[in-house]
Motif scaffolding. Sequence first.
Motif: not given
Length: 159
Positions: A84-99, A113-125
Amino acid sequence: MSGRDGKSRLVDVELDESIGRSTPDVEHERAVAIFDLIEDNSFKPVGDDHGPYRLRLSLVDAKLVFTVTRDSGESVVTHILSLTPFRRVVKDYFLICESYYEAIRSSTPSQIEAIDMGRRGLHNEGSQTLMDRLSGKIDVDFDTARRLFTLVCVLHWRG
């Protein structure tokens, strides 16, 4: 904390066989995460100093199961974490990975690079959430948590 002492580290990571195969991008992420995790990690169940360890990750009833054994196969501990604590971040991470994967094929380097920065941020979270959830159970450093979070994403996706 360093797994370089040879004891506080993983020597093998296995994903539950029911996970199955996925897209080439996800399979690549999983293979790289497992390779990187085994090559350089810091992993120690709290209160146990008799590693190195083997880890089996699986999903049971929508919960993440960490089954830890010694290199010899002797059981050490099993921890079950709610996803449960991972659901939102995993969902967002998958969306940004597709992008990100789409951008690799057709976008400019600055867009990628801009998309990758967002991806790394979600991965860190997600990695920090995993570290927090393992706190008091299994000691890991941030790089180990990042690689484990990649595997959590694959398990979660296939689950």
